[in-house]
Design a protein around this motif. Structure first.
Motif, short mmCIF file in Angstrom:
data_model
loop_
_atom_site.label_atom_id
_atom_site.label_comp_id
_atom_site.label_asym_id
_atom_site.label_seq_id
_atom_site.Cartn_x
_atom_site.Cartn_y
_atom_site.Cartn_z
N GLY A 182 0.79 -1.23 0.00
CA GLY A 182 0.00 0.00 0.00
C GLY A 182 0.82 1.28 0.00
O GLY A 182 0.28 2.36 0.19
N HIS A 183 2.12 1.18 -0.23
CA HIS A 183 2.97 2.38 -0.19
C HIS A 183 2.83 3.18 -1.48
O HIS A 183 2.80 2.63 -2.57
CB HIS A 183 4.43 1.98 0.03
N VAL A 184 2.72 4.50 -1.35
CA VAL A 184 2.72 5.38 -2.51
C VAL A 184 4.07 6.06 -2.61
O VAL A 184 4.83 6.09 -1.65
CB VAL A 184 1.61 6.45 -2.41
N THR A 185 4.40 6.58 -3.79
CA THR A 185 5.68 7.25 -3.97
C THR A 185 5.81 8.39 -2.96
O THR A 185 4.95 9.26 -2.87
CB THR A 185 5.80 7.80 -5.39
N GLU A 186 6.87 8.37 -2.18
CA GLU A 186 7.09 9.36 -1.13
C GLU A 186 8.34 10.17 -1.47
O GLU A 186 9.40 9.63 -1.78
CB GLU A 186 7.26 8.65 0.21
N LYS A 187 8.21 11.49 -1.42
CA LYS A 187 9.32 12.37 -1.75
C LYS A 187 9.58 13.33 -0.60
O LYS A 187 8.64 13.83 0.01
CB LYS A 187 9.01 13.17 -3.02
N MET A 188 10.84 13.59 -0.32
CA MET A 188 11.20 14.51 0.74
C MET A 188 12.56 15.11 0.40
O MET A 188 13.24 14.67 -0.53
CB MET A 188 11.27 13.79 2.09
N ASP A 189 12.93 16.14 1.12
CA ASP A 189 14.24 16.76 0.97
C ASP A 189 15.03 16.59 2.25
O ASP A 189 14.49 16.75 3.36
CB ASP A 189 14.12 18.26 0.66
N TYR A 190 16.31 16.25 2.11
CA TYR A 190 17.19 16.10 3.27
C TYR A 190 18.46 16.88 2.98
O TYR A 190 19.26 16.48 2.14
CB TYR A 190 17.51 14.63 3.53
N TYR A 209 11.21 7.45 -2.02
CA TYR A 209 10.90 6.06 -1.68
C TYR A 209 9.82 5.60 -2.67
O TYR A 209 8.75 6.19 -2.74
CB TYR A 209 10.39 5.94 -0.24
N THR A 210 10.12 4.55 -3.42
CA THR A 210 9.22 4.15 -4.50
C THR A 210 7.92 3.59 -3.97
O THR A 210 7.81 3.21 -2.81
CB THR A 210 9.89 3.09 -5.40
N ARG A 211 6.94 3.54 -4.85
CA ARG A 211 5.64 2.98 -4.48
C ARG A 211 5.69 1.46 -4.49
O ARG A 211 6.67 0.85 -4.94
CB ARG A 211 4.56 3.46 -5.45
#
Length: 700
Positions: free
Chosen positions: A622-630, A637-639
């Motif tokens: 159930g994971h969706v594509t997750e995007k963040m800045d570090y 993080y891929t879906r």
């Protein structure tokens, strides 16, 4: 082959074949007659892999209905154990507790004291749930299989006031969030897929509320985006309130949606205020300035902010953020987007020429997918407005033998001519939209004073980061002032005394604006025509202390931006210093990931390139594509069911024309794809050597 050798195959073999997509079991039966159900249960329990549930309390809301005014939330428990009177682990449901747990069987149900992982139950009590909501370790669903492209206006009977029917509208909206019901005064509008869904909605309202509404002719749902990056400024300071926000607003590739990041330290702006800004952008984003449509494919980065110890409240940052967004949009080049459908058309071969000609007239693209002596198949994309009613035309000229299948393909820029006609028809005036103000509020003589968007930058309290974030500080202050003054002089001269918004837009021709911008700001002339509305004002203040507020894009726009894509786990296992963190009893994958990101952050600063580090999350259900800045590094993080290799390959194929892409991976298949797109390659070892060489002077 194994069966022929051993006369049997194991259950594990069957499970592996099913999971790999090489074997597709088919079972015949009827649930109504209870035929074949035992075979189905046997298949599920014997051959499908065991479900891995979450360790803590988690659930996914898959349906919402109402009963006597109370919300029923249908959930699948994916981890832990919940009971009556328990709170759910989600801050959005704070203060709400479960009052009843039901297990339905057809139209009947039984009440339970507890529910555990694997149960599908109905919860009473929580009122702020919604379809697709993730609780605990589950994430909210964002991607929809299908999306409405039509918006209708609903007319209630004369004896049903809108204000008394609002609770009913909220129930319908909670049950189907895609309806996107909006109420402005006595005008109700909603989004649907077409007339068939309207018939179902009408029957539901008649049965549940005894109300039979009427609907007008549907209109296409448009969206807006921007064509170049800009800095937006927002200030909200009525008496005893204070908040200021500075946002970097950038365009994203089609289909990206809305992304939020921050480039501000928590020492400069508290984390609670930064979360407030992000929440406002994600949940209360203002509309665009062309037609008042929803924004999409835009990235918002917090570039600055300021609060007051005594006077700042959460609502203050909401106001400042919304004003910063609109102020930036008023300066940026905006593009009008319309929905596209992907289609597959099957028809007699003799009608193929007519179909291809129709697709060209629609402004779409198509190619022959299959053809023989009798039939042909065509697939492609075209504007939804052209394809919605094409089935009737197709049936007519193929004598009933043609058919077409449609699927949502995303939003694309409108043609210049069509965009202009839509804007003229909408008659939207961004200066007159009081619900989405672009100006800021400053305190003056003990009271709040409204300052229009074209003057507010000169009065901001935070120094502008426009030169740093957009221009790399390659332009001197004198050059900037001279360029802005020339642009302003030409615009004012060509406009004269006209102050009406539409008059201001028509006073100076698009060709002349393109020429001014080409000479003074190196802007993209193509994006300024037709689909772009730029707003200029003769009262705009330009001073040495004012943040730059003209329509600008980064210098050297002709040079492709440089991007480095890093396969995160591939590099971690290839670098000894990172792999060492995964050995022994103290297995520390998070430590290895953040160590890699720290190194990439330093490497980015030295090399002056954009870096995207991609991690697999394809096994996370159930994971969706997750995007963040570090620390300046983009992290993805891929879906579910998408590996880092697949994401990198897709990103490269979609952006190779516009970006200078280098990919760091040792995966042979990905390297083959990258070479085919004429992008550069680095092995994980080559990247390590280059990082060491580049960072050595810095560490010394």
């Amino acid at each position: 082959e194994k069966f022929l050798e051993n006369d049997s195959i194991s259950d594990e073999d069957v499970t592996d074949l099913i999971c790999s997509g090489q074997f597709h079991p088919v079972i015949f039966g009827s649930a109504l007659r209870n035929e074949g159900t035992e075979d189905l249960i046997l298949l599920i329990t014997r051959f499908l892999p065991e479900i891995k549930y979450k360790a803590s309390v988690s659930a996914k809301v898959f349906k919402v209905t109402y009963e006597d005014g109370h919300k029923l939330s249908f959930v699948k428990i994916t981890g832990g154990r919940i009971g009556v009177r328990d709170p759910l682990p989600d801050e959005r449901l704070e203060g709400e507790k479960i009052t009843q747990i039901r297990r339905y069987s057809g139209g009947k149900y039984e009440t339970l004291e507890h529910a555990e992982a694997g149960d599908a139950v109905t919860l009473l009590g929580p009122e702020r749930t919604f379809t697709g909501m993730g609780i605990g370790e589950e994430m909210d669903d964002r991607a929809m299989i299908s999306r409405p492209v039509l918006r209708y206006r609903m007319m209630l009977p004369d004896d049903v006031p809108v204000r008394t029917f609002v609770p009913g509208l909220k129930e319908l909206s909670a049950e189907d969030p895609l309806l996107n019901i909006d109420t402005q005064g006595d005008v109700i509008s909603l989004s649907v897929m077409g007339e068939f869904q309207l018939e179902i909605l009408t029957a539901t309202m008649d049965e549940r509320f005894g109300v039979h509404p009427r609907f007008d002719r549907g209109e296409i749902i448009y969206k807006e985006t921007i064509s170049d990056p800009v800095i937006g400024f927002g200030h909200f300071e009525p008496l005893r309130h204070y908040a200021e926000v500075q946002l970097l607003i950038e365009p994203l590739p089609p289909g990206s949606g809305i992304e939020v990041a921050t480039a501000v330290s928590v020492n400069d702006l508290g984390i609670n205020w930064q979360k407030n800004v992000m929440s406002t952008i994600m949940n209360d984003l203002p509309v665009g300035v062309l037609t008042g449509s929803e924004l999409t494919d835009v990235r918002f980065t917090i570039a600055g902010g300021r609060s007051h110890v005594k006077h700042t409240e959460g609502g203050d940052f909401r106001e400042a953020t919304r004003r910063a967004v609109r102020q930036g949009l008023m300066k940026a080049g905006s593009l009008l987007l319309e929905p596209y459908y992907e289609f597959r058309m099957t028809l007699p071969a003799e009608n193929l020429g007519r179909a291809l000609n129709d697709i060209g007239v629609m402004g779409g693209t198509g190619e022959i997918a299959d053809q023989n002596e009798r039939t042909a198949s065509v697939r492609g994309e075209a504007p939804a407005r052209e394809l919605m009613n094409y089935q009737a035309t197709l049936v007519s000229y193929t004598s009933g033998q043609g058919r077409i299948e449609l699927g949502f393909a995303g939003y694309r820029p409108c043609s210049d001519e069509y965009a202009l006609s839509v804007m003229q028809k909408s008659g939207y005036d961004p200066d007159a939209d009081m619900a989405n103000p672009s100006g800021s509020v400053f305190v003056s003589h003990g009271a709040g004073e409204y300052v229009p968007w074209f003057e507010c930058e000169a009065r901001m309290h935070i120094p502008s980061r426009e030169d740093e974030l957009l221009y790399g500080e390659t332009e001197t202050k004198e050059e900037r002032l001279e360029r802005e003054a020339e642009l302003q002089r030409r615009i004012v001269e060509s406009r004269g005394d006209k102050t009406n918004l539409h008059s201001r837009l028509d006073a100076i021709g698009t060709d002349e604006i393109d020429e001014i911008l080409r000479k003074t700001t190196h802007a993209n002339a193509v994006a300024r025509k037709g689909a772009t509305k730029r707003v200029y004002h003769q009262k705009r203040v330009i001073t040495a202390d004012s943040a730059a507020s003209g329509p600008r894009v980064p210098r050297q726009a002709a040079t492709k931006p440089k991007y480095l894509l890093v396969d995160g786990y591939n590099v971690i296992y290839a670098w000894d210093e990172l792999k060492s963190l995964l050995t022994g009893d103290e297995y520390d994958m998070d430590g290895a990931k953040y160590r890699l990101l720290d190194i990439m952050s330093e490497y980015r600063a030295v090399m002056g390139i954009e870096i995207i580090v991609v991690f697999d999350a394809y096994k996370v259900r159930g994971h969706v594509t997750e995007k963040m800045d570090y620390m300046g590094v983009h992290v993805v993080y891929t879906r579910t069911a998408e590996t880092a290799d697949q994401y990198i390959a897709r990103f490269t194929m979609e952006n190779a024309r516009n970006l200078d892409i280098t990919v760091a991976t040792s995966d042979g298949l990905v390297q083959l794809i990258i070479r085919g797109e004429n992008s550069k390659l680095l092995s994980a070892r080559d990247l390590r050597d280059d990082v060491r060489t580049s960072l050595l002077p810095l560490r010394k």
